[in-house]
Design an enzyme around this catalytic site. Structure first.
Site, short mmCIF file in Angstrom:
data_model
loop_
_atom_site.label_atom_id
_atom_site.label_comp_id
_atom_site.label_asym_id
_atom_site.label_seq_id
_atom_site.Cartn_x
_atom_site.Cartn_y
_atom_site.Cartn_z
N LYS A 185 -9.23 -3.99 -7.46
CA LYS A 185 -10.35 -3.77 -8.36
C LYS A 185 -11.62 -4.00 -7.55
O LYS A 185 -11.72 -4.99 -6.81
CB LYS A 185 -10.26 -4.79 -9.51
CG LYS A 185 -11.26 -4.54 -10.64
CD LYS A 185 -11.61 -5.81 -11.39
CE LYS A 185 -10.57 -6.42 -12.26
NZ LYS A 185 -10.37 -5.77 -13.55
N ASP A 221 -4.55 -20.56 -6.07
CA ASP A 221 -5.77 -19.87 -5.66
C ASP A 221 -5.48 -19.06 -4.40
O ASP A 221 -4.90 -19.59 -3.44
CB ASP A 221 -6.83 -20.95 -5.38
CG ASP A 221 -8.21 -20.37 -5.14
OD1 ASP A 221 -8.31 -19.18 -4.77
OD2 ASP A 221 -9.18 -21.11 -5.33
N ASP A 224 -6.00 -7.29 -9.04
CA ASP A 224 -6.83 -7.01 -10.21
C ASP A 224 -7.73 -8.23 -10.44
O ASP A 224 -8.20 -8.48 -11.54
CB ASP A 224 -5.92 -6.77 -11.42
CG ASP A 224 -6.63 -6.10 -12.59
OD1 ASP A 224 -7.68 -5.46 -12.37
OD2 ASP A 224 -6.14 -6.21 -13.73
C1 LIG Z 1 -8.24 -9.07 -15.14
S1 LIG Z 1 -7.23 -10.46 -14.89
C2 LIG Z 1 -5.75 -9.72 -14.29
C3 LIG Z 1 -4.94 -8.99 -15.33
C4 LIG Z 1 -3.58 -8.60 -14.80
N1 LIG Z 1 -3.68 -7.53 -13.83
C5 LIG Z 1 -2.62 -8.15 -15.89
O1 LIG Z 1 -2.13 -7.04 -15.81
O2 LIG Z 1 -2.33 -8.90 -16.80
C6 LIG Z 1 -7.96 -11.16 -13.45
C7 LIG Z 1 -7.32 -12.47 -13.00
O3 LIG Z 1 -7.80 -12.81 -11.69
C8 LIG Z 1 -7.63 -14.20 -11.57
N2 LIG Z 1 -8.33 -14.75 -10.41
C9 LIG Z 1 -9.67 -14.78 -10.19
N3 LIG Z 1 -9.93 -15.42 -9.02
C10 LIG Z 1 -8.73 -15.79 -8.49
C11 LIG Z 1 -8.35 -16.50 -7.31
N4 LIG Z 1 -9.28 -16.97 -6.45
N5 LIG Z 1 -7.03 -16.71 -7.07
C12 LIG Z 1 -6.10 -16.27 -7.96
N6 LIG Z 1 -6.40 -15.58 -9.10
C13 LIG Z 1 -7.69 -15.35 -9.37
C14 LIG Z 1 -8.19 -14.70 -12.90
O4 LIG Z 1 -7.75 -16.01 -13.18
C15 LIG Z 1 -7.68 -13.65 -13.89
O5 LIG Z 1 -6.53 -14.10 -14.56
#
Ligand SMILES: C[S@@+](CC[C@H](N)C(=O)[O-])C[C@H]1O[C@@H](n2cnc3c(N)ncnc32)[C@H](O)[C@@H]1O
Length: 236
Positions: free
Chosen positions: A190, A126, A150
């Site tokens: 994003k 995280d 992202d």
């Molecule tokens: C849209 S996806 C990313 C796609 C990636 N850019 C790709 O090219 O495959 C967004 C990701 O953000 C992650 N995410 C959300 N909150 C997060 C956090 N607090 N720490 C780490 N990752 C996080 C989610 O688990 C998700 O897998």
């Protein structure tokens, strides 16, 4: 399906969802039907989406890879020899693009487990956890030249809750970038709706030489998502 007990990326907004489990009454049935409907819509949209097809053909783990390629086409951020950090990297499309562009070192973090990728240091963790962030940063031999985010939270359907959760992720990504980026570095995140919030934009404008928003064509027209780009980090 993975049976190692780890959470894995299951497509946008965590879909498709499991249809297993007992039905415990009318409310659950309604929720279950709504989930099946939205899973069905997600699958239909995936099948009709040329970016999904192209991603598969090109060997990218996600259609999101095209968003970074398009952002890079407009902003020329990725250069050979860079150290790149990817926040919210699952399933790994952006990591693949960074490696393709000959980054020197690539580190990524996600709440979800990501299949290993040669050349990338990936941590399941995280961004809020200093220990997890330290584990990710151990994959780099110096400060990053580029911080990409992202990150997206699973949506609840409650507009203001979703908005606050998204804003919090952008703030976390920016905080990370301000703490770790090397001078002259770049930042991509994003953001949703009208773009970065006034606070985030204000900070970006004082800490980076140039700031702009980009909506890559691969980002669905109906989606409120857009990307904010800061270039020329002025340093700590
Ligand atoms: C849209 S996806 C990313 C796609 C990636 N850019 C790709 O090219 O495959 C967004 C990701 O953000 C992650 N995410 C959300 N909150 C997060 C956090 N607090 N720490 C780490 N990752 C996080 C989610 O688990 C998700 O897998």
């Amino acid at each position: 399906m993975a049976d190692d007990g780890k959470r894995r990326w299951k497509g946008p907004k965590g879909k498709p969802r499991s249809s297993s489990g007992r039905q415990l009454g009318a409310r659950k049935t309604v929720a279950h039907n709504a989930a099946s409907e939205s899973s069905k819509r997600w699958i239909e949209r995936q099948l009709a989406d040329p970016y999904v097809r192209d991603a598969k053909a090109a060997g990218y783990r996600s259609r999101a890879a095209f968003k970074l390629l398009e952002i890079d086409e407009k902003a020329s951020l990725l250069r050979p020899g860079q150290r790149v950090v990817d926040l919210g990297c699952a399933p790994g499309g952006w990591l693949q693009v960074a490696l393709e562009k000959k980054a020197f070192e690539v580190a990524g973090i996600d709440l979800l487990a990501v299949d290993p990728m040669a050349g990338a240091h990936i941590v399941e963790g995280d961004i809020n956890s200093p220990d997890d962030v330290a584990r990710m940063m151990a994959g780099l031999t110096g400060p990053p030249d580029l911080v990409l985010s992202d990150m997206a939270a699973n949506t609840t359907g409650h507009k203001s809750t979703d908005h606050l959760r998204t804003v919090a992720l952008v703030e976390m990504a920016l905080e990370f970038a301000l703490e770790h980026l090397g001078p002259g570095g770049g930042f991509v995140s994003k953001v949703f709706q009208g773009g970065a919030t006034r606070d985030v934009l204000g900070t970006l404008k004082t800490r980076f030489e140039t700031v702009r928003h980009v909506k890559p064509p691969a980002s669905r027209a109906g989606s409120p998502e857009i990307y904010v780009i800061g270039r020329g980090f002025r340093g700590g």
